[in-house]
Design an enzyme around this catalytic site. Structure first.
Site, PDB file in Angstrom:
ATOM      1  N   ARG A 101      17.003  -2.005   2.198  1.00 39.23           N
ATOM      2  CA  ARG A 101      16.152  -2.398   0.947  1.00 39.23           C
ATOM      3  C   ARG A 101      17.045  -2.267  -0.322  1.00 39.23           C
ATOM      4  O   ARG A 101      16.694  -3.006  -1.307  1.00 39.23           O
ATOM      5  CB  ARG A 101      15.226  -1.074   0.921  1.00 39.23           C
ATOM      6  CG  ARG A 101      14.102  -1.453  -0.466  1.00 39.23           C
ATOM      7  CD  ARG A 101      12.818  -0.492  -0.184  1.00 39.23           C
ATOM      8  NE  ARG A 101      12.039  -0.688   1.012  1.00 39.23           N
ATOM      9  CZ  ARG A 101      12.141   0.181   2.340  1.00 39.23           C
ATOM     10  NH1 ARG A 101      12.859   1.177   2.138  1.00 39.23           N
ATOM     11  NH2 ARG A 101      11.651  -0.154   3.182  1.00 39.23           N
ATOM     12  N   PHE A 144      12.328   9.100   4.732  1.00 45.71           N
ATOM     13  CA  PHE A 144      10.923   8.985   5.488  1.00 45.71           C
ATOM     14  C   PHE A 144      11.240   8.099   6.858  1.00 45.71           C
ATOM     15  O   PHE A 144      12.187   7.728   7.161  1.00 45.71           O
ATOM     16  CB  PHE A 144       9.935   8.094   4.532  1.00 45.71           C
ATOM     17  CG  PHE A 144      10.247   6.779   4.158  1.00 45.71           C
ATOM     18  CD1 PHE A 144      11.058   6.360   3.277  1.00 45.71           C
ATOM     19  CD2 PHE A 144       9.503   5.781   5.031  1.00 45.71           C
ATOM     20  CE1 PHE A 144      11.599   4.994   3.254  1.00 45.71           C
ATOM     21  CE2 PHE A 144       9.843   4.491   4.625  1.00 45.71           C
ATOM     22  CZ  PHE A 144      10.762   4.038   3.884  1.00 45.71           C
ATOM     23  N   GLY A 162       0.911  -1.250   0.034  1.00 46.55           N
ATOM     24  CA  GLY A 162       0.006   0.100  -0.030  1.00 46.55           C
ATOM     25  C   GLY A 162       0.876   1.408  -0.035  1.00 46.55           C
ATOM     26  O   GLY A 162       0.228   2.367   0.060  1.00 46.55           O
ATOM     27  N   ASP A 171       8.601  -6.276   3.497  1.00 47.47           N
ATOM     28  CA  ASP A 171       8.354  -5.844   4.916  1.00 47.47           C
ATOM     29  C   ASP A 171       9.799  -5.400   5.332  1.00 47.47           C
ATOM     30  O   ASP A 171      10.818  -6.097   5.459  1.00 47.47           O
ATOM     31  CB  ASP A 171       7.894  -7.205   5.621  1.00 47.47           C
ATOM     32  CG  ASP A 171       7.042  -6.681   7.038  1.00 47.47           C
ATOM     33  OD1 ASP A 171       5.984  -6.079   6.715  1.00 47.47           O
ATOM     34  OD2 ASP A 171       7.638  -6.861   8.095  1.00 47.47           O
TER      35      ASP A 171
HETATM   36  P1  ITT Z   1       2.980  -2.255   3.097  1.00 49.88           P
HETATM   37  O1  ITT Z   1       2.940  -3.066   4.498  1.00 49.88           O
HETATM   38  O2  ITT Z   1       1.701  -2.345   2.415  1.00 49.88           O
HETATM   39  O3  ITT Z   1       4.110  -2.573   2.115  1.00 49.88           O
HETATM   40  P2  ITT Z   1       4.165  -0.222   5.078  1.00 49.88           P
HETATM   41  O4  ITT Z   1       4.697   1.174   4.738  1.00 49.88           O
HETATM   42  O5  ITT Z   1       3.117  -0.562   6.059  1.00 49.88           O
HETATM   43  O6  ITT Z   1       3.456  -0.834   3.571  1.00 49.88           O
HETATM   44  P3  ITT Z   1       5.938  -2.096   6.326  1.00 49.88           P
HETATM   45  O7  ITT Z   1       4.876  -2.862   7.000  1.00 49.88           O
HETATM   46  O8  ITT Z   1       7.058  -2.997   5.832  1.00 49.88           O
HETATM   47  O9  ITT Z   1       5.418  -1.251   5.196  1.00 49.88           O
HETATM   48  O10 ITT Z   1       6.576  -1.029   7.417  1.00 49.88           O
HETATM   49  C1  ITT Z   1       7.711  -0.435   7.101  1.00 49.88           C
HETATM   50  C2  ITT Z   1       8.074   0.366   8.245  1.00 49.88           C
HETATM   51  O11 ITT Z   1       9.287   0.271   8.505  1.00 49.88           O
HETATM   52  C3  ITT Z   1       7.707   2.075   7.535  1.00 49.88           C
HETATM   53  O12 ITT Z   1       6.519   2.493   7.856  1.00 49.88           O
HETATM   54  C4  ITT Z   1       8.717   2.834   8.339  1.00 49.88           C
HETATM   55  O13 ITT Z   1       8.423   3.350   9.806  1.00 49.88           O
HETATM   56  C5  ITT Z   1       9.863   1.780   8.711  1.00 49.88           C
HETATM   57  N1  ITT Z   1      10.797   1.741   7.659  1.00 49.88           N
HETATM   58  C6  ITT Z   1      11.275   0.676   6.752  1.00 49.88           C
HETATM   59  N2  ITT Z   1      12.266   0.935   6.128  1.00 49.88           N
HETATM   60  C7  ITT Z   1      12.600   2.349   6.222  1.00 49.88           C
HETATM   61  C8  ITT Z   1      13.341   3.201   5.608  1.00 49.88           C
HETATM   62  O14 ITT Z   1      14.283   3.137   4.749  1.00 49.88           O
HETATM   63  N3  ITT Z   1      13.651   4.467   6.189  1.00 49.88           N
HETATM   64  C9  ITT Z   1      12.868   4.918   7.287  1.00 49.88           C
HETATM   65  N4  ITT Z   1      11.945   3.936   7.746  1.00 49.88           N
HETATM   66  C10 ITT Z   1      11.808   2.568   7.449  1.00 49.88           C
END
Ligand code: ITT
Length: 199
Positions: A181, A152, A10, A71
């Site tokens: 990532r 972010f 999403g 994730d």
């Molecule tokens: P989907 O599950 O729909 O893919 P989501 O944004 O909810 O979207 P996640 O459940 O994987 O995705 O949550 C990832 C969270 O981890 C994200 O909202 C950030 O808070 C944190 N996060 C992950 N990678 C990050 C990054 O590169 N920089 C900053 N925060 C990160």
């Protein structure tokens, strides 16, 4: 043959990055919004890898199509790995990150061990095949104060010692070169290159 794949996220930022990687390889990339009646699964896995598989497998099972999900999250050692798999939901899904970051810094006040890491699991699922999962990390420390406005989420408080800056002070290219990532996407690219014939 048309190679079709759904990016089961999403998160528009994730969708854009996967599109940029997969379209030049001849994939027709779909977002979740293009699917009719998509049922969002419960992310109840204990690990990033389990949750990535849950998200991708749900799409493959419902539509019989290849899917990719990511994730990811932040693990802080002194907080027993929190926020971990709850990174997106920590203190509420829609709570601003400026607040979430402030709370984490307060919880870390006076704490000597500031080790933390970002983790990213990417799952690829196909009909009648076992899921393929890539998990990568980047080791960091929790900063003393938020810095930077790029990126972010938790980026302003995640300090990457080899470059002497937070993730939010890096350019997109800098972050991509060292990030959890970036590394997991490159693993996926390498796997795709070696398996063109079965996709
Ligand atoms: P989907 O599950 O729909 O893919 P989501 O944004 O909810 O979207 P996640 O459940 O994987 O995705 O949550 C990832 C969270 O981890 C994200 O909202 C950030 O808070 C944190 N996060 C992950 N990678 C990050 C990054 O590169 N920089 C900053 N925060 C990160």
């Amino acid at each position: 043959m048309r190679k079709e794949v759904v990016i089961a996220t999403g998160n528009e930022g994730k969708l854009r990055e996967f599109r940029q990687m997969l379209e030049p390889r001849g994939f027709v990339v779909h977002g979740l919004k293009e699917l009719k009646d998509h049922k969002e699964p419960e992310e109840n896995g204990k690990t990033f890898a389990e949750n990535a598989v849950i998200k991708a497998q749900a799409v493959t099972d419902q539509y019989g199509i290849m899917a990719i999900a990511d994730d990811s999250g932040l693990e802080i050692d002194a907080l027993n790995g929190e926020p971990g798999v709850y990174s997106a939901r920590y203190l509420g899904h829609d709570t601003p990150y400026s607040y979430k970051n402030q709370v984490l810094l307060e919880r870390m006040q006076g704490v000597q061990n500031r080790r933390c890491r970002y983790v990213c699991s990417i799952a690829l699922t196909r009909p009648q095949a076992e899921p393929v999962v890539f998990t990568e990390t980047v080791e960091c420390v929790v900063a003393r104060e938020p810095k930077g406005s790029n990126g972010f989420g938790y980026d302003p408080i995640v300090f990457y010692e080899p470059l002497g800056k937070t993730m939010a002070e890096m350019s997109r290219e800098e972050k991509n070169a060292i990030s959890h990532r970036g590394k997991a996407v490159r693993d996926l690219e390498a796997w795709l290159s070696g398996h063109e014939e079965i996709l």
